[in-house]
Write a protein that holds these residues in place. Structure first.
Motif, PDB file in Angstrom:
ATOM      1  N   ILE A   1      80.404  22.264  33.632  1.00 20.01           N
ATOM      2  CA  ILE A   1      79.425  22.008  34.682  1.00 20.01           C
ATOM      3  C   ILE A   1      78.069  22.597  34.313  1.00 20.01           C
ATOM      4  O   ILE A   1      77.030  21.947  34.478  1.00 20.01           O
ATOM      5  CB  ILE A   1      79.928  22.556  36.036  1.00 20.01           C
ATOM      6  CG1 ILE A   1      81.105  21.711  36.526  1.00 20.01           C
ATOM      7  CG2 ILE A   1      78.814  22.602  37.076  1.00 20.01           C
ATOM      8  CD1 ILE A   1      81.831  22.297  37.707  1.00 20.01           C
ATOM      9  N   ILE A   2      78.061  23.811  33.787  1.00 24.58           N
ATOM     10  CA  ILE A   2      76.801  24.447  33.399  1.00 24.58           C
ATOM     11  C   ILE A   2      76.143  23.693  32.255  1.00 24.58           C
ATOM     12  O   ILE A   2      74.929  23.441  32.273  1.00 24.58           O
ATOM     13  CB  ILE A   2      77.040  25.926  33.035  1.00 24.58           C
ATOM     14  CG1 ILE A   2      77.376  26.713  34.297  1.00 24.58           C
ATOM     15  CG2 ILE A   2      75.828  26.526  32.333  1.00 24.58           C
ATOM     16  CD1 ILE A   2      77.836  28.126  34.050  1.00 24.58           C
ATOM     17  N   MET A   3      76.923  23.291  31.247  1.00 22.67           N
ATOM     18  CA  MET A   3      76.353  22.545  30.127  1.00 22.67           C
ATOM     19  C   MET A   3      75.853  21.173  30.568  1.00 22.67           C
ATOM     20  O   MET A   3      74.827  20.693  30.085  1.00 22.67           O
ATOM     21  CB  MET A   3      77.374  22.404  28.999  1.00 22.67           C
ATOM     22  CG  MET A   3      77.551  23.670  28.215  1.00 22.67           C
ATOM     23  SD  MET A   3      78.437  23.482  26.666  1.00 22.67           S
ATOM     24  CE  MET A   3      79.907  22.643  27.158  1.00 22.67           C
ATOM     25  N   GLY A   4      76.561  20.530  31.494  1.00 31.73           N
ATOM     26  CA  GLY A   4      76.102  19.246  32.018  1.00 31.73           C
ATOM     27  C   GLY A   4      74.804  19.384  32.792  1.00 31.73           C
ATOM     28  O   GLY A   4      73.905  18.546  32.681  1.00 31.73           O
ATOM     29  N   ALA A   5      74.688  20.458  33.571  1.00 32.22           N
ATOM     30  CA  ALA A   5      73.447  20.696  34.319  1.00 32.22           C
ATOM     31  C   ALA A   5      72.291  20.973  33.365  1.00 32.22           C
ATOM     32  O   ALA A   5      71.180  20.464  33.564  1.00 32.22           O
ATOM     33  CB  ALA A   5      73.636  21.857  35.284  1.00 32.22           C
ATOM     34  N   LEU A   6      72.540  21.744  32.328  1.00 27.10           N
ATOM     35  CA  LEU A   6      71.484  22.017  31.351  1.00 27.10           C
ATOM     36  C   LEU A   6      71.086  20.764  30.586  1.00 27.10           C
ATOM     37  O   LEU A   6      69.898  20.533  30.329  1.00 27.10           O
ATOM     38  CB  LEU A   6      71.937  23.102  30.379  1.00 27.10           C
ATOM     39  CG  LEU A   6      71.974  24.520  30.923  1.00 27.10           C
ATOM     40  CD1 LEU A   6      72.565  25.475  29.901  1.00 27.10           C
ATOM     41  CD2 LEU A   6      70.588  24.966  31.327  1.00 27.10           C
ATOM     42  N   MET A   7      72.055  19.937  30.244  1.00 29.57           N
ATOM     43  CA  MET A   7      71.759  18.693  29.535  1.00 29.57           C
ATOM     44  C   MET A   7      70.941  17.755  30.429  1.00 29.57           C
ATOM     45  O   MET A   7      69.998  17.111  29.966  1.00 29.57           O
ATOM     46  CB  MET A   7      73.054  18.017  29.103  1.00 29.57           C
ATOM     47  CG  MET A   7      72.892  16.834  28.231  1.00 29.57           C
ATOM     48  SD  MET A   7      74.522  16.299  27.704  1.00 29.57           S
ATOM     49  CE  MET A   7      74.074  14.850  26.795  1.00 29.57           C
TER      50      MET A   7
END
Length: 68
Positions: free
Chosen positions: A52-58
């Motif tokens: 979820i964090i990596m998706g938000a950053l992407m």
């Protein structure tokens, strides 16, 4: 360059991130806990939180580079 083309060009990197993140979460939690049930529960939670964090950053980076 549209966002869909930008995302399509990065699919290969994302495919390698998922198993790598699963292994990292298992090893990280195996060094902290001893019971297999707790290791699996915590590593699943860590995996989904990281996704979820990596998706938000992407998504944030794709929005910031929209008109570059």
């Amino acid at each position: 360059m549209t966002v869909s083309l930008l995302f399509a060009s990065q699919v290969n990197a994302v495919v390698y991130l998922i198993p790598l993140l699963a292994v990292i979460s298992l090893v990280y939690n195996a060094t902290r806990y001893e019971l297999p049930q707790i290791i699996i529960q915590r590593s699943i939670r860590f995996f989904f939180t990281s996704v979820i964090i990596m998706g938000a950053l992407m998504t944030l980076l794709a929005l910031l580079s929209w008109n570059l």
